[in-house]
Design a protein around this motif. Structure first.
Motif, PDB file in Angstrom:
ATOM      1  N   LEU A 106       5.827   6.605  -7.010  1.00  0.00           N
ATOM      2  CA  LEU A 106       6.802   5.819  -6.141  1.00  0.00           C
ATOM      3  C   LEU A 106       6.541   4.563  -5.771  1.00  0.00           C
ATOM      4  O   LEU A 106       5.654   4.213  -5.435  1.00  0.00           O
ATOM      5  N   ASN A 107       7.743   3.840  -5.992  1.00  0.00           N
ATOM      6  CA  ASN A 107       7.816   2.367  -5.786  1.00  0.00           C
ATOM      7  C   ASN A 107       8.518   1.951  -4.470  1.00  0.00           C
ATOM      8  O   ASN A 107       9.614   2.382  -4.397  1.00  0.00           O
ATOM      9  N   LEU A 108       7.861   1.548  -3.366  1.00  0.00           N
ATOM     10  CA  LEU A 108       8.719   1.334  -2.165  1.00  0.00           C
ATOM     11  C   LEU A 108       8.252  -0.009  -2.058  1.00  0.00           C
ATOM     12  O   LEU A 108       8.696  -0.450  -1.022  1.00  0.00           O
ATOM     13  N   SER A 109       8.164  -0.957  -3.091  1.00  0.00           N
ATOM     14  CA  SER A 109       7.994  -2.574  -2.833  1.00  0.00           C
ATOM     15  C   SER A 109       9.308  -3.023  -2.075  1.00  0.00           C
ATOM     16  O   SER A 109      10.487  -2.740  -2.574  1.00  0.00           O
ATOM     17  N   GLY A 110       9.006  -3.939  -0.998  1.00  0.00           N
ATOM     18  CA  GLY A 110      10.378  -4.518  -0.333  1.00  0.00           C
ATOM     19  C   GLY A 110      11.077  -3.564   0.410  1.00  0.00           C
ATOM     20  O   GLY A 110      12.092  -4.228   1.160  1.00  0.00           O
ATOM     21  N   SER A 132       0.806   7.386  -7.874  1.00  0.00           N
ATOM     22  CA  SER A 132       0.829   5.860  -7.941  1.00  0.00           C
ATOM     23  C   SER A 132       1.985   5.582  -6.699  1.00  0.00           C
ATOM     24  O   SER A 132       3.080   6.336  -6.820  1.00  0.00           O
ATOM     25  N   ILE A 133       1.545   4.766  -5.866  1.00  0.00           N
ATOM     26  CA  ILE A 133       2.279   4.241  -4.964  1.00  0.00           C
ATOM     27  C   ILE A 133       2.657   2.917  -4.890  1.00  0.00           C
ATOM     28  O   ILE A 133       1.197   2.119  -4.763  1.00  0.00           O
ATOM     29  N   ASN A 134       3.503   2.050  -4.848  1.00  0.00           N
ATOM     30  CA  ASN A 134       3.563   0.593  -4.705  1.00  0.00           C
ATOM     31  C   ASN A 134       4.197   0.084  -3.574  1.00  0.00           C
ATOM     32  O   ASN A 134       5.371   0.447  -3.121  1.00  0.00           O
ATOM     33  N   LEU A 135       3.367  -0.434  -2.537  1.00  0.00           N
ATOM     34  CA  LEU A 135       3.836  -0.862  -1.246  1.00  0.00           C
ATOM     35  C   LEU A 135       3.657  -2.561  -1.198  1.00  0.00           C
ATOM     36  O   LEU A 135       3.805  -2.887   0.071  1.00  0.00           O
ATOM     37  N   PHE A 136       3.928  -3.041  -2.328  1.00  0.00           N
ATOM     38  CA  PHE A 136       4.143  -4.583  -2.154  1.00  0.00           C
ATOM     39  C   PHE A 136       5.181  -4.850  -1.297  1.00  0.00           C
ATOM     40  O   PHE A 136       6.333  -4.455  -1.345  1.00  0.00           O
ATOM     41  N   ALA A 137       4.950  -5.838  -0.138  1.00  0.00           N
ATOM     42  CA  ALA A 137       6.082  -6.318   0.460  1.00  0.00           C
ATOM     43  C   ALA A 137       6.400  -5.350   1.347  1.00  0.00           C
ATOM     44  O   ALA A 137       7.756  -5.626   1.660  1.00  0.00           O
ATOM     45  N   CYS A 138       5.779  -4.273   1.738  1.00  0.00           N
ATOM     46  CA  CYS A 138       6.339  -3.471   2.833  1.00  0.00           C
ATOM     47  C   CYS A 138       5.721  -3.929   4.077  1.00  0.00           C
ATOM     48  O   CYS A 138       4.716  -3.639   4.696  1.00  0.00           O
TER      49      CYS A 138
END
Length: 148
Positions: A106-110, A132-138
Motif C-alpha cells: 500500500l503506497n500512501l505517499s503524499g 509494505s506501506i509507504n507513508l512518505f510525505a503523509c
C-alpha cells in the motif's frame, strides 16, 4: 493530449479479465473511471473484480467516494498505490484494507488526509497480509501512529 475518463472508459469496457492497471500520472482520470470499474456487470462481478495491481498515483481527480466504491469490488487486489491522491481519506484506505483481503502493498505517499487513526487501524487489523506501506510525505501522520 491527455488520457481522460472519456477516452479510458470505452477501452476498459473491452478489457475483461484485467489483472493490472497502471494509471500513474493520469491527471485527468477521475471518479467516472473508478465508478465504471466498480460497476457490476453481473452478480458479484465487475471490471475490477480480478484486479491484482492498481496504480492511481497522481490521479488527483479521483474522489474519496469513488475509491470507496471501487474498494468493494477489488477483492483480489494485492498492490495499491494512492500516491498523491489528495482526496483520499481514512475511509477510503480502510475500505480497501477491509475489502481487499489479499492486499500486501500500500503506497500512501503524499496522501495528506490520512491520519494516525487510519494507520493504527491498519496495524491492528486481524489477519492482515499487508507487508509494505509507504507513508512518505503523509503530513497528518505522527509518531503516535508509528509507535502503536
Amino acid at each position: 493530449r491527455r488520457v481522460t475518463d472519456g477516452g479510458l472508459i470505452p477501452v476498459l469496457s473491452h478489457c475483461t479479465g484485467l489483472k493490472s492497471l497502471n494509471l500513474h500520472g493520469c491527471l485527468c482520470v477521475g471518479a467516472a473511471t473508478l465508478m465504471h470499474l466498480a460497476k457490476e456487470t453481473s452478480p458479484n462481478t465487475s471490471p475490477a473484480s480480478g484486479l491484482e495491481f492498481l496504480d492511481l498515483g497522481g490521479c488527483i481527480r479521483v474522489t474519496n467516494a469513488s475509491l470507496m466504491q471501487l474498494a468493494q469490488q477489488c477483492r483480489s487486489l494485492q498492490s495499491l498505490s494512492l500516491y498523491s491522491c489528495t482526496n483520499a481519506t481514512d475511509l477510503a484506505v480502510m475500505s480497501f484494507a477491509m475489502g481487499c483481503r489479499s492486499l500486501t502493498s500500500l503506497n500512501l505517499s503524499g496522501c495528506c488526509h490520512i491520519s494516525d487513526e487510519c494507520i493504527i487501524q491498519l496495524a491492528n487489523a486481524p489477519l492482515s497480509p499487508l507487508r509494505s506501506i509507504n507513508l512518505f510525505a503523509c503530513i497528518a501522520i505522527t509518531d503516535t501512529a508509528l509507535m502503536s
